[in-house]
Design a protein around this motif. Structure first.
Motif, PDB file in Angstrom:
ATOM      1  N   VAL A 199      -2.699  14.406  -8.260  1.00 47.07           N
ATOM      2  CA  VAL A 199      -2.774  13.511  -7.108  1.00 47.07           C
ATOM      3  C   VAL A 199      -2.079  14.125  -5.900  1.00 47.07           C
ATOM      4  CG1 VAL A 199      -1.961  11.296  -6.179  1.00 47.07           C
ATOM      5  CG2 VAL A 199      -3.004  11.400  -8.458  1.00 47.07           C
ATOM      6  N   SER A 200      -2.748  14.063  -4.774  1.00 46.35           N
ATOM      7  CA  SER A 200      -2.171  14.473  -3.499  1.00 46.35           C
ATOM      8  C   SER A 200      -2.331  13.322  -2.517  1.00 46.35           C
ATOM      9  CB  SER A 200      -2.878  15.715  -2.939  1.00 46.35           C
ATOM     10  OG  SER A 200      -2.729  16.817  -3.801  1.00 46.35           O
ATOM     11  N   LEU A 201      -1.283  13.044  -1.765  1.00 40.59           N
ATOM     12  CA  LEU A 201      -1.360  12.011  -0.736  1.00 40.59           C
ATOM     13  C   LEU A 201      -0.298  12.274   0.316  1.00 40.59           C
ATOM     14  CD1 LEU A 201       1.142   9.708  -1.155  1.00 40.59           C
ATOM     15  CD2 LEU A 201      -0.237   9.226  -3.160  1.00 40.59           C
ATOM     16  N   HIS A 202      -0.469  11.648   1.467  1.00 39.05           N
ATOM     17  CA  HIS A 202       0.548  11.782   2.507  1.00 39.05           C
ATOM     18  C   HIS A 202       0.718  10.446   3.222  1.00 39.05           C
ATOM     19  CE1 HIS A 202      -2.990  12.249   5.106  1.00 39.05           C
ATOM     20  NE2 HIS A 202      -2.201  11.884   6.094  1.00 39.05           N
ATOM     21  N   VAL A 203       1.925  10.263   3.733  1.00 37.90           N
ATOM     22  CA  VAL A 203       2.255   9.065   4.493  1.00 37.90           C
ATOM     23  C   VAL A 203       2.804   9.529   5.839  1.00 37.90           C
ATOM     24  CG1 VAL A 203       3.628   6.948   4.587  1.00 37.90           C
ATOM     25  CG2 VAL A 203       2.856   7.842   2.368  1.00 37.90           C
ATOM     26  N   GLY A 204       2.087   9.188   6.907  1.00 30.20           N
ATOM     27  CA  GLY A 204       2.534   9.552   8.242  1.00 30.20           C
ATOM     28  C   GLY A 204       3.630   8.618   8.719  1.00 30.20           C
ATOM     29  N   GLU A 205       4.432   9.089   9.650  1.00 33.28           N
ATOM     30  CA  GLU A 205       5.499   8.258  10.204  1.00 33.28           C
ATOM     31  C   GLU A 205       4.927   6.964  10.767  1.00 33.28           C
ATOM     32  OE1 GLU A 205       8.016  10.221  13.011  1.00 33.28           O
ATOM     33  OE2 GLU A 205       8.835  11.583  11.510  1.00 33.28           O
ATOM     34  N   ARG A 208      -6.370  -6.507  -3.039  1.00 38.05           N
ATOM     35  CA  ARG A 208      -6.798  -7.289  -1.874  1.00 38.05           C
ATOM     36  C   ARG A 208      -5.640  -7.464  -0.883  1.00 38.05           C
ATOM     37  NH1 ARG A 208     -11.182 -10.057  -1.398  1.00 38.05           N
ATOM     38  NH2 ARG A 208     -11.511 -10.288  -3.628  1.00 38.05           N
ATOM     39  N   GLN A 209      -4.483  -7.870  -1.393  1.00 36.11           N
ATOM     40  CA  GLN A 209      -3.322  -8.083  -0.521  1.00 36.11           C
ATOM     41  C   GLN A 209      -2.854  -6.772   0.102  1.00 36.11           C
ATOM     42  OE1 GLN A 209      -1.944 -10.655   0.650  1.00 36.11           O
ATOM     43  NE2 GLN A 209      -1.917 -12.350  -0.766  1.00 36.11           N
ATOM     44  N   ALA A 210      -2.773  -5.724  -0.714  1.00 34.37           N
ATOM     45  CA  ALA A 210      -2.266  -4.437  -0.226  1.00 34.37           C
ATOM     46  C   ALA A 210      -3.175  -3.847   0.849  1.00 34.37           C
ATOM     47  CB  ALA A 210      -2.119  -3.463  -1.389  1.00 34.37           C
ATOM     48  N   LEU A 211      -4.478  -3.821   0.580  1.00 34.96           N
ATOM     49  CA  LEU A 211      -5.412  -3.217   1.530  1.00 34.96           C
ATOM     50  C   LEU A 211      -5.549  -4.041   2.810  1.00 34.96           C
ATOM     51  CD1 LEU A 211      -8.184  -1.964  -0.915  1.00 34.96           C
ATOM     52  CD2 LEU A 211      -6.439  -0.589   0.255  1.00 34.96           C
ATOM     53  N   SER A 212      -5.311  -5.340   2.706  1.00 35.57           N
ATOM     54  CA  SER A 212      -5.447  -6.185   3.895  1.00 35.57           C
ATOM     55  C   SER A 212      -4.366  -5.900   4.940  1.00 35.57           C
ATOM     56  CB  SER A 212      -5.421  -7.665   3.506  1.00 35.57           C
ATOM     57  OG  SER A 212      -4.125  -8.053   3.096  1.00 35.57           O
ATOM     58  N   ILE A 213      -3.244  -5.296   4.524  1.00 31.93           N
ATOM     59  CA  ILE A 213      -2.180  -4.988   5.490  1.00 31.93           C
ATOM     60  C   ILE A 213      -1.994  -3.496   5.727  1.00 31.93           C
ATOM     61  CG2 ILE A 213      -0.931  -7.132   4.981  1.00 31.93           C
ATOM     62  CD1 ILE A 213       1.129  -5.402   3.450  1.00 31.93           C
ATOM     63  N   ALA A 214      -2.680  -2.666   4.940  1.00 28.94           N
ATOM     64  CA  ALA A 214      -2.456  -1.217   5.007  1.00 28.94           C
ATOM     65  C   ALA A 214      -3.251  -0.546   6.122  1.00 28.94           C
ATOM     66  CB  ALA A 214      -2.825  -0.568   3.665  1.00 28.94           C
ATOM     67  N   ASN A 215      -2.633   0.464   6.741  1.00 32.56           N
ATOM     68  CA  ASN A 215      -3.372   1.317   7.660  1.00 32.56           C
ATOM     69  C   ASN A 215      -4.375   2.156   6.869  1.00 32.56           C
ATOM     70  OD1 ASN A 215      -0.180   1.702   8.885  1.00 32.56           O
ATOM     71  ND2 ASN A 215      -1.738   0.746  10.157  1.00 32.56           N
ATOM     72  N   ARG A 216      -3.887   2.722   5.776  1.00 35.94           N
ATOM     73  CA  ARG A 216      -4.729   3.550   4.902  1.00 35.94           C
ATOM     74  C   ARG A 216      -4.423   3.202   3.466  1.00 35.94           C
ATOM     75  NH1 ARG A 216      -3.802   8.424   4.217  1.00 35.94           N
ATOM     76  NH2 ARG A 216      -1.709   8.514   5.081  1.00 35.94           N
ATOM     77  N   GLY A 217      -5.350   3.568   2.582  1.00 32.76           N
ATOM     78  CA  GLY A 217      -5.139   3.310   1.167  1.00 32.76           C
ATOM     79  C   GLY A 217      -5.696   4.421   0.306  1.00 32.76           C
ATOM     80  N   TYR A 218      -5.129   4.515  -0.875  1.00 31.53           N
ATOM     81  CA  TYR A 218      -5.618   5.410  -1.916  1.00 31.53           C
ATOM     82  C   TYR A 218      -5.919   4.528  -3.123  1.00 31.53           C
ATOM     83  CZ  TYR A 218      -3.530   9.340   0.673  1.00 31.53           C
ATOM     84  OH  TYR A 218      -3.203  10.268   1.624  1.00 31.53           O
ATOM     85  N   VAL A 219      -7.049   4.750  -3.768  1.00 36.18           N
ATOM     86  CA  VAL A 219      -7.400   4.010  -4.977  1.00 36.18           C
ATOM     87  C   VAL A 219      -7.307   4.976  -6.149  1.00 36.18           C
ATOM     88  CG1 VAL A 219      -9.190   2.713  -6.193  1.00 36.18           C
ATOM     89  CG2 VAL A 219      -8.914   2.433  -3.715  1.00 36.18           C
ATOM     90  N   LEU A 220      -6.421   4.643  -7.101  1.00 31.81           N
ATOM     91  CA  LEU A 220      -6.264   5.455  -8.296  1.00 31.81           C
ATOM     92  C   LEU A 220      -7.039   4.824  -9.444  1.00 31.81           C
ATOM     93  CD1 LEU A 220      -2.459   6.372  -8.543  1.00 31.81           C
ATOM     94  CD2 LEU A 220      -4.326   7.764  -7.682  1.00 31.81           C
ATOM     95  N   ALA A 221      -7.676   5.660 -10.237  1.00 35.99           N
ATOM     96  CA  ALA A 221      -8.316   5.222 -11.472  1.00 35.99           C
ATOM     97  C   ALA A 221      -8.171   6.348 -12.477  1.00 35.99           C
ATOM     98  CB  ALA A 221      -9.785   4.902 -11.241  1.00 35.99           C
ATOM     99  N   SER A 222      -7.740   6.002 -13.673  1.00 37.87           N
ATOM    100  CA  SER A 222      -7.498   7.003 -14.726  1.00 37.87           C
ATOM    101  C   SER A 222      -6.599   8.121 -14.220  1.00 37.87           C
ATOM    102  CB  SER A 222      -8.820   7.577 -15.247  1.00 37.87           C
ATOM    103  OG  SER A 222      -9.644   6.531 -15.699  1.00 37.87           O
ATOM    104  N   GLY A 223      -5.633   7.762 -13.384  1.00 43.29           N
ATOM    105  CA  GLY A 223      -4.654   8.726 -12.904  1.00 43.29           C
ATOM    106  C   GLY A 223      -5.118   9.626 -11.785  1.00 43.29           C
ATOM    107  N   GLU A 224      -6.330   9.424 -11.299  1.00 46.55           N
ATOM    108  CA  GLU A 224      -6.856  10.286 -10.232  1.00 46.55           C
ATOM    109  C   GLU A 224      -7.162   9.469  -8.986  1.00 46.55           C
ATOM    110  OE1 GLU A 224     -10.328  12.229 -11.664  1.00 46.55           O
ATOM    111  OE2 GLU A 224      -9.320  13.178 -13.356  1.00 46.55           O
ATOM    112  N   VAL A 225      -7.016  10.114  -7.822  1.00 46.21           N
ATOM    113  CA  VAL A 225      -7.421   9.465  -6.579  1.00 46.21           C
ATOM    114  C   VAL A 225      -8.935   9.450  -6.545  1.00 46.21           C
ATOM    115  CG1 VAL A 225      -7.435   9.608  -4.058  1.00 46.21           C
ATOM    116  CG2 VAL A 225      -5.336  10.137  -5.303  1.00 46.21           C
ATOM    117  N   LYS A 226      -9.513   8.254  -6.584  1.00 46.53           N
ATOM    118  CA  LYS A 226     -10.963   8.111  -6.580  1.00 46.53           C
ATOM    119  C   LYS A 226     -11.512   7.868  -5.179  1.00 46.53           C
ATOM    120  CE  LYS A 226     -11.557   8.457 -11.026  1.00 46.53           C
ATOM    121  NZ  LYS A 226     -12.190   9.623 -11.628  1.00 46.53           N
TER     122      LYS A 226
END
Length: 201
Positions: free
Chosen positions: A23-29, A162-180
């Protein structure tokens, strides 16, 4: 945009179960990024949320004071604690109470307040809605949103997609340990595949 957090190609295995796979991801300031990972929880990997590690046997106020323990400059700590009491009025009412006697939602608020008193650059919230009564869930998400709007960078790991994505600027969806999937919170919220798999659509 400067990144507050960069994670590159992380793999984590728990007793033969791959929880996170490359998994790779980044969070901007000043971003609020959601990581929705219901399949990990469903597979039996659970973690006591960081937000619930309050110190039993200590008062609410003492728990908050511990949040500022590593602050190099102690001036302003009382002011910041007062700001937390203003943001979380129930904590002010219960500041002399043993933190272990708080409800789950109140403990979550205390843990968030304690983290904020430390004046972090990045606030990591691990499943803040887990185990909470419905009355607290919306309140916790409203608080997270307001903290981010005030300039705090937030990485929110949450199975309530639903709650998380409704407030997030960006999102990552994990399934089986991988970013899908990755994308803006609204794009993921409106994506038919995400709706079918994670939102009951």
């Amino acid at each position: 945009m400067t990144d507050a957090l960069n994670v590159d190609h992380i793999t984590k295995v728990f007793g033969g179960l791959t929880a996170v796979d490359d998994v790779s991801l980044h969070v901007g300031e000043k971003e609020l990024v959601a990581l929705t990972a219901p399949k990990i929880v469903a597979a039996g990997v659970s973690q006591v949320p960081e937000g619930r590690r309050i110190f039993a046997g200590m008062t609410v106020k003492e728990n908050l004071q511990l949040g500022a323990y590593l602050r190099k400059y102690k001036d302003g700590v009382e002011k910041d604690m007062e700001a937390m009491f203003k943001r979380f009025p129930i904590l002010k009412e219960r500041q002399k109470q043993d933190a272990a006697t708080l409800s789950g939602g109140e403990q979550q608020m205390l843990a968030m307040a304690r983290a904020l008193v430390a004046r972090p650059k990045l606030l990591l919230l691990d499943e803040p809605s887990m185990g909470l009564a419905p009355i607290y869930i919306q309140e916790i998400f409203d608080i997270i949103k307001s903290i981010n709007k005030e300039g705090m960078t937030v990485l929110l790991i949450e199975q309530n997609a639903r709650q998380a994505l409704s407030i997030a600027n960006r999102g990552y969806v994990l399934a089986s340990g991988e970013v899908k999937m990755t994308g803006s919170g609204q794009d993921l919220l409106n994506d038919p595949a995400v709706q079918k798999a994670y939102l009951g659509g």
